[in-house]
Design an enzyme around this catalytic site. Structure first.
Site, PDB file in Angstrom:
ATOM      1  N   SER A 108       4.479  51.594  36.188  1.00 30.96           N
ATOM      2  CA  SER A 108       3.959  51.567  37.555  1.00 30.96           C
ATOM      3  C   SER A 108       4.722  50.653  38.508  1.00 30.96           C
ATOM      4  CB  SER A 108       2.476  51.177  37.543  1.00 30.96           C
ATOM      5  OG  SER A 108       2.287  49.957  36.853  1.00 30.96           O
ATOM      6  N   GLU A 112      -7.675  44.429  52.275  1.00 34.72           N
ATOM      7  CA  GLU A 112      -7.635  43.161  51.570  1.00 34.72           C
ATOM      8  C   GLU A 112      -6.523  43.265  50.530  1.00 34.72           C
ATOM      9  OE1 GLU A 112      -9.729  45.553  50.712  1.00 34.72           O
ATOM     10  OE2 GLU A 112      -9.010  45.786  48.639  1.00 34.72           O
ATOM     11  N   LYS A 121       2.333  51.926  44.473  1.00 31.61           N
ATOM     12  CA  LYS A 121       1.341  51.798  45.553  1.00 31.61           C
ATOM     13  C   LYS A 121       1.789  52.409  46.873  1.00 31.61           C
ATOM     14  CE  LYS A 121      -1.730  48.135  44.104  1.00 31.61           C
ATOM     15  NZ  LYS A 121      -1.098  47.542  42.897  1.00 31.61           N
TER      16      LYS A 121
END
Ligand SMILES: *Cc1c(COP(=O)(O)O)cnc(C)c1O
Length: 399
Positions: free
Chosen positions: A381, A115, A93
């Site tokens: 990931s 959020e 991310k």
């Protein structure tokens, strides 16, 4: 597919029929500004150089590709991991958060708003905000704040403001509404940073572009190690950012099979999984068109996965298109297969994967068994430190 990245998305942000921007007029103008700025700034020498330097010196890129000798021996095939778990903050991310924050800085924005569900996007964005000296405001449902307490603490340590959301079910959907509301109060000085290849145009395009580094690196590294391309590339799909990152490098390679893996959860009953591609139908959610899971009133259906990063009732518009074009195969792994894979990778390779990534591993292990002659590249990931207490308390240790 010739000129793929020029063609998709088109000027209005469509990947064939999916994507676009179905948003109130006040936001349209802001999104257009961000789109225009992105097209100019992201091509400038300064921007590219700065992002390159950040990736190398701050994030620790390139992350390695690793051959899993013991896992391959047990399951067959040749299994490789792209180690996004070794990216700073422990997941992919940060790749798009650093890009979004750098763009925000170039746009003269003062505050990043988002959020977060499980808190992973919130932590990555709070990290980027600290790096660039920007304010950061993360909206989070009160239920999620309790469940994901360590990530709440991390965000606060990093200097972010965490805004508790106490209406409705007090989870992700309400947090999205709350963050959007805060953004609308001051769209000039703030920017809403979306955490995956979802949301209105230009976010699915920008987040994909910032994640492309994963695929570019992995393709080169894999070729260097083996002298060939992988037969199969596997990634988990929540919104779909880590999957788009790695798939984007292989879309032109007919000989590579691409697999996106969604959570089959506890069962195939609506509400018990988040397998949007398998069971969903095209619809509009959070300002864009994609495959969605909806209830009988056309509202986003409740979804479930053991991995909180995958429980989204929509999916990126680009994935929706790639499914229709048969470029990517969308498969599932259920909770049990995922937990088994979590422990297999931990015990055979000494790598504790995130529960999200464990879905990709679970499917890859099935694929390896069925195709013992083939190679598989998995996008790992993220790392699983965040999940260890939950897994052991809920499922126990294997015998
Ligand atoms: C958030 C997250 C995901 C799911 O997001 P995508 O946009 O589908 O990639 C997957 N893995 C990890 C480790 C995550 O934190």
């Amino acid at each position: 597919m010739k000129n793929y990245f020029k063609k998709y998305p088109n000027k209005e942000g469509f990947f064939e029929e999916y994507g676009g921007a179905f948003i109130p007029p006040v936001l349209e103008a802001e999104m257009q500004k961000i789109t225009d700025a992105y097209h100019t700034i992201s091509k400038s020498h300064n921007f590219i150089q700065e992002l390159r330097s950040i990736r190398k010196h701050y994030q620790g890129r390139p992350t390695p590709v690793y051959y899993c000798a013991r896992l391959s021996e047990k399951y067959g095939g040749r299994i490789y991991l792209k180690r996004e778990d070794l990216n700073h903050t422990g997941a992919h991310k940060l790749n798009h958060c650093m890009g979004e924050a750098l763009l925000a800085k170039h746009l003269g924005k003062k505050k990043l708003i988002a959020e977060t569900g499980a808190g992973q996007h919130g932590v990555a964005l709070a990290t980027a905000a600290a790096y660039f000296g920007l304010e950061c405001e993360i909206h989070m449902g009160e239920v999620d704040m309790k469940k994901e307490h360590p990530n709440v603490v991390r965000m606060k340590i990093l200097g972010a403001t965490v805004v508790p959301v106490s209406h409705g079910l007090k989870t992700l959907k309400e947090a999205v509404d709350s963050a959007f509301g805060a953004y609308l109060e001051d769209p000039v000085n703030s920017i809403y940073c979306i955490g995956s290849v979802v949301g209105p145009h230009p976010f699915p395009m920008m987040v994909r572009d910032f994640q492309r580094v994963v695929g570019i690196e992995a393709k080169e590294q894999f070729f260097e190690m083996t002298g060939e391309l992988p037969d199969n590339v596997v990634a988990c799909v929540g919104g779909g950012s880590n999957a788009m990152g790695i798939f984007s490098a292989f879309l032109d390679d007919e000989e590579c099979n691409l697999y996106g893996v969604e959570p089959a959860g506890r069962s195939f009953e609506l509400g018990e999984h988040a397998a949007t591609m398998k069971f969903g139908t095209p619809g509009i959610i959070h300002g864009f068109k994609c495959y969605t899971l909806q209830d009988e009133n056309g509202e986003p259906a409740p979804v479930y996965s053991v991995a909180s990063g995958l429980d989204y009732p929509g999916v990126g518009p680009e994935h929706s298109m790639l499914k229709d074009l048969n470029k990517v195969n969308y498969e599932c792994a259920n909770d049990k297969e995922t937990i088994d894979a979590f422990y297999e990778l931990s015990r055979l390779e000494g790598i504790i994967p995130a529960l999200e990534s464990s879905h990709a591993v679970a499917f890859a292990l099935k694929l390896a068994k069925e195709n013992p002659q083939k190679s598989i590249l998995i996008n790992l990931s993220g790392r699983g430190d965040k999940d260890i207490d939950f897994v052991v308390d809920t499922f126990g240790l294997p015998k």
